[in-house]
Design a protein around this motif. Structure first.
Motif, PDB file in Angstrom:
ATOM      1  N   ALA A   1       3.854   5.784  -5.536  1.00 13.93           N
ATOM      2  CA  ALA A   1       3.748   5.859  -6.992  1.00 13.93           C
ATOM      3  C   ALA A   1       2.646   6.832  -7.404  1.00 13.93           C
ATOM      4  O   ALA A   1       2.823   7.616  -8.353  1.00 13.93           O
ATOM      5  N   ALA A   2       1.533   6.824  -6.688  1.00 13.80           N
ATOM      6  CA  ALA A   2       0.428   7.738  -6.989  1.00 13.80           C
ATOM      7  C   ALA A   2       0.848   9.183  -6.743  1.00 13.80           C
ATOM      8  O   ALA A   2       0.551  10.080  -7.553  1.00 13.80           O
ATOM      9  N   GLU A   3       1.540   9.435  -5.653  1.00  7.95           N
ATOM     10  CA  GLU A   3       2.005  10.794  -5.360  1.00  7.95           C
ATOM     11  C   GLU A   3       3.032  11.269  -6.388  1.00  7.95           C
ATOM     12  O   GLU A   3       3.014  12.426  -6.806  1.00  7.95           O
ATOM     13  N   LEU A   4       3.918  10.387  -6.800  1.00  6.91           N
ATOM     14  CA  LEU A   4       4.910  10.724  -7.809  1.00  6.91           C
ATOM     15  C   LEU A   4       4.233  11.076  -9.129  1.00  6.91           C
ATOM     16  O   LEU A   4       4.590  12.066  -9.772  1.00  6.91           O
ATOM     17  N   LYS A   5       3.242  10.280  -9.511  1.00  8.00           N
ATOM     18  CA  LYS A   5       2.497  10.533 -10.739  1.00  8.00           C
ATOM     19  C   LYS A   5       1.810  11.891 -10.671  1.00  8.00           C
ATOM     20  O   LYS A   5       1.839  12.671 -11.627  1.00  8.00           O
ATOM     21  N   LYS A   6       1.212  12.184  -9.536  1.00  4.30           N
ATOM     22  CA  LYS A   6       0.521  13.463  -9.334  1.00  4.30           C
ATOM     23  C   LYS A   6       1.503  14.627  -9.460  1.00  4.30           C
ATOM     24  O   LYS A   6       1.221  15.624 -10.122  1.00  4.30           O
ATOM     25  N   GLU A   7       2.661  14.504  -8.834  1.00  5.14           N
ATOM     26  CA  GLU A   7       3.675  15.569  -8.903  1.00  5.14           C
ATOM     27  C   GLU A   7       4.159  15.795 -10.335  1.00  5.14           C
ATOM     28  O   GLU A   7       4.359  16.934 -10.757  1.00  5.14           O
ATOM     29  N   GLN A   8       4.355  14.710 -11.073  1.00  4.26           N
ATOM     30  CA  GLN A   8       4.795  14.840 -12.466  1.00  4.26           C
ATOM     31  C   GLN A   8       3.745  15.567 -13.296  1.00  4.26           C
ATOM     32  O   GLN A   8       4.076  16.437 -14.101  1.00  4.26           O
ATOM     33  N   TYR A   9       2.483  15.215 -13.116  1.00  4.82           N
ATOM     34  CA  TYR A   9       1.412  15.881 -13.850  1.00  4.82           C
ATOM     35  C   TYR A   9       1.353  17.369 -13.496  1.00  4.82           C
ATOM     36  O   TYR A   9       1.186  18.215 -14.370  1.00  4.82           O
ATOM     37  N   LEU A  10       1.493  17.675 -12.210  1.00  2.00           N
ATOM     38  CA  LEU A  10       1.418  19.073 -11.791  1.00  2.00           C
ATOM     39  C   LEU A  10       2.584  19.900 -12.346  1.00  2.00           C
ATOM     40  O   LEU A  10       2.404  21.059 -12.712  1.00  2.00           O
ATOM     41  N   GLU A  11       3.768  19.305 -12.419  1.00  2.00           N
ATOM     42  CA  GLU A  11       4.911  20.006 -13.023  1.00  2.00           C
ATOM     43  C   GLU A  11       4.634  20.307 -14.493  1.00  2.00           C
ATOM     44  O   GLU A  11       4.918  21.403 -14.987  1.00  2.00           O
ATOM     45  N   LYS A  12       4.067  19.332 -15.174  1.00  2.00           N
ATOM     46  CA  LYS A  12       3.737  19.504 -16.589  1.00  2.00           C
ATOM     47  C   LYS A  12       2.674  20.592 -16.761  1.00  2.00           C
ATOM     48  O   LYS A  12       2.752  21.413 -17.688  1.00  2.00           O
TER      49      LYS A  12
ATOM     50  N   GLU B   1      -4.823  18.057  -8.685  1.00  2.00           N
ATOM     51  CA  GLU B   1      -4.494  18.275  -7.272  1.00  2.00           C
ATOM     52  C   GLU B   1      -5.490  17.601  -6.339  1.00  2.00           C
ATOM     53  O   GLU B   1      -5.120  17.098  -5.288  1.00  2.00           O
ATOM     54  N   THR B   2      -6.753  17.570  -6.735  1.00  2.00           N
ATOM     55  CA  THR B   2      -7.779  17.014  -5.846  1.00  2.00           C
ATOM     56  C   THR B   2      -8.040  15.535  -6.079  1.00  2.00           C
ATOM     57  O   THR B   2      -8.771  14.918  -5.314  1.00  2.00           O
ATOM     58  N   THR B   3      -7.451  14.966  -7.115  1.00  2.00           N
ATOM     59  CA  THR B   3      -7.688  13.557  -7.432  1.00  2.00           C
ATOM     60  C   THR B   3      -6.785  12.662  -6.605  1.00  2.00           C
ATOM     61  O   THR B   3      -5.592  12.909  -6.492  1.00  2.00           O
ATOM     62  N   ASN B   4      -7.369  11.612  -6.053  1.00  2.00           N
ATOM     63  CA  ASN B   4      -6.609  10.594  -5.351  1.00  2.00           C
ATOM     64  C   ASN B   4      -6.320   9.487  -6.359  1.00  2.00           C
ATOM     65  O   ASN B   4      -7.190   8.689  -6.678  1.00  2.00           O
ATOM     66  N   PHE B   5      -5.108   9.451  -6.885  1.00  2.00           N
ATOM     67  CA  PHE B   5      -4.763   8.515  -7.944  1.00  2.00           C
ATOM     68  C   PHE B   5      -4.737   7.070  -7.463  1.00  2.00           C
ATOM     69  O   PHE B   5      -4.772   6.147  -8.266  1.00  2.00           O
ATOM     70  N   LEU B   6      -4.692   6.868  -6.170  1.00  2.00           N
ATOM     71  CA  LEU B   6      -4.681   5.509  -5.632  1.00  2.00           C
ATOM     72  C   LEU B   6      -6.072   4.877  -5.694  1.00  2.00           C
ATOM     73  O   LEU B   6      -6.215   3.690  -5.942  1.00  2.00           O
ATOM     74  N   TYR B   7      -7.105   5.687  -5.495  1.00  2.00           N
ATOM     75  CA  TYR B   7      -8.474   5.180  -5.489  1.00  2.00           C
ATOM     76  C   TYR B   7      -9.315   5.942  -6.506  1.00  2.00           C
ATOM     77  O   TYR B   7     -10.234   6.677  -6.156  1.00  2.00           O
ATOM     78  N   LEU B   8      -9.010   5.758  -7.783  1.00  2.00           N
ATOM     79  CA  LEU B   8      -9.762   6.436  -8.836  1.00  2.00           C
ATOM     80  C   LEU B   8     -11.106   5.756  -9.052  1.00  2.00           C
ATOM     81  O   LEU B   8     -11.191   4.529  -9.162  1.00  2.00           O
ATOM     82  N   ILE B   9     -12.143   6.551  -9.143  1.00  2.00           N
ATOM     83  CA  ILE B   9     -13.475   6.045  -9.453  1.00  2.00           C
ATOM     84  C   ILE B   9     -13.585   5.981 -10.972  1.00  2.00           C
ATOM     85  O   ILE B   9     -12.998   6.791 -11.687  1.00  2.00           O
ATOM     86  N   ARG B  10     -14.336   5.030 -11.478  1.00  2.00           N
ATOM     87  CA  ARG B  10     -14.433   4.806 -12.920  1.00  2.00           C
ATOM     88  C   ARG B  10     -14.847   6.073 -13.688  1.00  2.00           C
ATOM     89  O   ARG B  10     -14.239   6.424 -14.682  1.00  2.00           O
ATOM     90  N   CYS B  11     -15.872   6.799 -13.229  1.00  2.00           N
ATOM     91  CA  CYS B  11     -16.325   7.994 -13.947  1.00  2.00           C
ATOM     92  C   CYS B  11     -15.265   9.094 -13.885  1.00  2.00           C
ATOM     93  O   CYS B  11     -15.042   9.810 -14.860  1.00  2.00           O
ATOM     94  N   CYS B  12     -14.608   9.222 -12.762  1.00  2.00           N
ATOM     95  CA  CYS B  12     -13.542  10.214 -12.610  1.00  2.00           C
ATOM     96  C   CYS B  12     -12.355   9.842 -13.492  1.00  2.00           C
ATOM     97  O   CYS B  12     -11.714  10.715 -14.084  1.00  2.00           O
ATOM     98  N   ASN B  13     -12.081   8.563 -13.601  1.00  2.00           N
ATOM     99  CA  ASN B  13     -10.981   8.086 -14.431  1.00  2.00           C
ATOM    100  C   ASN B  13     -11.221   8.465 -15.892  1.00  2.00           C
ATOM    101  O   ASN B  13     -10.307   8.911 -16.585  1.00  2.00           O
ATOM    102  N   LYS B  14     -12.456   8.294 -16.373  1.00  2.00           N
ATOM    103  CA  LYS B  14     -12.796   8.627 -17.761  1.00  2.00           C
ATOM    104  C   LYS B  14     -12.636  10.121 -18.005  1.00  2.00           C
ATOM    105  O   LYS B  14     -12.032  10.536 -19.011  1.00  2.00           O
ATOM    106  N   MET B  15     -13.147  10.953 -17.092  1.00  2.00           N
ATOM    107  CA  MET B  15     -13.050  12.403 -17.234  1.00  2.00           C
ATOM    108  C   MET B  15     -11.587  12.848 -17.200  1.00  2.00           C
ATOM    109  O   MET B  15     -11.169  13.679 -18.008  1.00  2.00           O
TER     110      MET B  15
ATOM    111  N   LEU C   1       0.827  -1.196   0.000  1.00  2.00           N
ATOM    112  CA  LEU C   1       0.000   0.000   0.000  1.00  2.00           C
ATOM    113  C   LEU C   1       0.872   1.261   0.000  1.00  2.00           C
ATOM    114  O   LEU C   1       0.590   2.215  -0.720  1.00  2.00           O
ATOM    115  N   GLU C   2       1.934   1.251   0.783  1.00  2.00           N
ATOM    116  CA  GLU C   2       2.846   2.392   0.815  1.00  2.00           C
ATOM    117  C   GLU C   2       3.514   2.615  -0.545  1.00  2.00           C
ATOM    118  O   GLU C   2       3.675   3.746  -0.990  1.00  2.00           O
ATOM    119  N   LYS C   3       3.901   1.528  -1.212  1.00  2.00           N
ATOM    120  CA  LYS C   3       4.507   1.644  -2.542  1.00  2.00           C
ATOM    121  C   LYS C   3       3.515   2.236  -3.527  1.00  2.00           C
ATOM    122  O   LYS C   3       3.866   3.097  -4.340  1.00  2.00           O
TER     123      LYS C   3
END
Length: 123
Positions: free
Chosen positions: A51-62, A90-104, A45-47
């Motif tokens: 990974a989710a936080e790293l992905k979020k940071e990369q997107y925010l830098e972009k 910033e507000t998305t939790n990439f670890l627990y993405l909901i299907r509709c949120c994932n599509k958007m 879970l920690e890993k």
């Protein structure tokens, strides 16, 4: 024949009664392997969180780099949409993405990547 000491018999009976009482208590997952399984699950879970936080940071830098590029030569609509995508990330939790949120999020990231490619190719 040896005589039994009544004191020892009483102690033995008390131990047996205590043992019977303890057997009646339900203790789930008391073996040592379940302890290690819990630790392994926590590590996984920690890993995933890292990974989710790293992905979020990369997107925010972009997003921030594209915001700077679009600020001078982009349209107001693009600036607003990029800002909205940044807020969404910033507000998305990439670890627990909901299907509709994932599509958007996916649709917005496809648009975002096209604009990013367009502006980075121009400069």
């Amino acid at each position: 024949m040896n005589q039994y000491d009544p004191k020892h018999i009483d102690k033995a009976l008390k131990r047996m009664e205590k043992s019977d009482t303890l057997k009646g208590i339900h203790r789930p997952d008391t073996n040592i392997m379940s302890f290690f399984n819990d630790i392994e699950e926590d590590n996984q879970l920690e890993k995933q969180k890292s990974a989710a936080e790293l992905k979020k940071e990369q997107y925010l830098e972009k997003v921030n780099s594209l915001k700077k590029l679009v600020k001078n030569i982009g349209t107001k609509e693009e600036i607003h949409r990029i800002t909205a995508i940044g807020a969404l990330i910033e507000t998305t939790n990439f670890l627990y993405l909901i299907r509709c949120c994932n599509k958007m999020l996916k649709e917005n990231m496809i648009w975002f990547n096209q604009i990013y490619k367009q502006y980075t190719d121009e400069t």
